[in-house]
Design a protein around this motif. Structure first.
Motif, PDB file in Angstrom:
ATOM      1  N   UNK A 104      69.987  46.331  36.306  1.00 58.04           N
ATOM      2  CA  UNK A 104      69.085  46.853  35.277  1.00 58.04           C
ATOM      3  C   UNK A 104      68.044  47.749  35.922  1.00 58.04           C
ATOM      4  N   UNK A 105      67.451  47.264  36.973  1.00 62.56           N
ATOM      5  CA  UNK A 105      66.302  47.929  37.555  1.00 62.56           C
ATOM      6  C   UNK A 105      66.649  49.272  38.154  1.00 62.56           C
ATOM      7  N   UNK A 106      67.770  49.333  38.828  1.00 62.11           N
ATOM      8  CA  UNK A 106      68.088  50.535  39.597  1.00 62.11           C
ATOM      9  C   UNK A 106      68.484  51.708  38.726  1.00 62.11           C
ATOM     10  N   UNK A 107      68.866  51.482  37.507  1.00 59.14           N
ATOM     11  CA  UNK A 107      69.423  52.549  36.684  1.00 59.14           C
ATOM     12  C   UNK A 107      68.569  52.938  35.489  1.00 59.14           C
ATOM     13  N   UNK A 152      56.197  49.848  40.065  1.00 56.75           N
ATOM     14  CA  UNK A 152      57.448  49.146  40.334  1.00 56.75           C
ATOM     15  C   UNK A 152      57.758  49.182  41.822  1.00 56.75           C
ATOM     16  N   UNK A 153      58.432  48.137  42.271  1.00 51.78           N
ATOM     17  CA  UNK A 153      58.914  48.058  43.644  1.00 51.78           C
ATOM     18  C   UNK A 153      60.433  48.052  43.556  1.00 51.78           C
ATOM     19  N   UNK A 180      63.180  45.028  43.046  1.00 52.00           N
ATOM     20  CA  UNK A 180      63.588  44.968  41.630  1.00 52.00           C
ATOM     21  C   UNK A 180      62.510  44.319  40.776  1.00 52.00           C
ATOM     22  N   UNK A 181      61.279  44.718  41.015  1.00 50.11           N
ATOM     23  CA  UNK A 181      60.149  44.095  40.331  1.00 50.11           C
ATOM     24  C   UNK A 181      59.245  45.149  39.720  1.00 50.11           C
TER      25      UNK A 181
END
Length: 113
Positions: A27-30, A70-71, A75-76
């Motif tokens: 989820x986070x990366x895209x 965001x980091x 993924x935070x």
């Protein structure tokens, strides 16, 4: 876990809180990630968004008080909330800007006057 927000609590007006949201890597990366909130008796609303490159956007009534970040390595997603007001009381959620993933339980922020 797909989306898990944490860091809420009870704080006096003028105080600060830092929320965190752990997201699955897929989820986070895209996605552009965002914070939303839902006050009692109201619909869920957008609060702030953060692109993968760190560009941020905010709803007008939190500008200058809230900072989203965001980091990508962790993924935070984060939301630093300063100068909190009683009207900021709500359950805060994270999701992609497109809101296509299941909503987590959110984290409750209560601001006392």
């Amino acid at each position: 876990v797909q989306l898990q927000a944490s860091g809420g609590g009870l704080v006096q007006a003028g105080g600060s809180l830092r929320l965190s949201c752990a997201a699955s890597g897929s989820i986070f990366s895209n996605n552009v990630m965002a914070w939303y909130r839902q006050a009692p008796g109201k619909v869920r609303e957008f609060v702030a968004g953060v692109t993968r490159g760190g560009f941020t956007t905010y709803v007008d009534y939190v500008k200058g008080r809230f900072t989203a970040s965001r980091d990508n390595a962790k993924n935070t997603l984060y939301l630093q909330m300063n100068s909190l007001k009683p009207e900021d009381t709500a359950r805060y959620y994270c999701n992609s800007l497109s809101q296509i993933y299941p909503w987590g339980q959110g984290t409750l922020v209560t601001v006392s006057s």
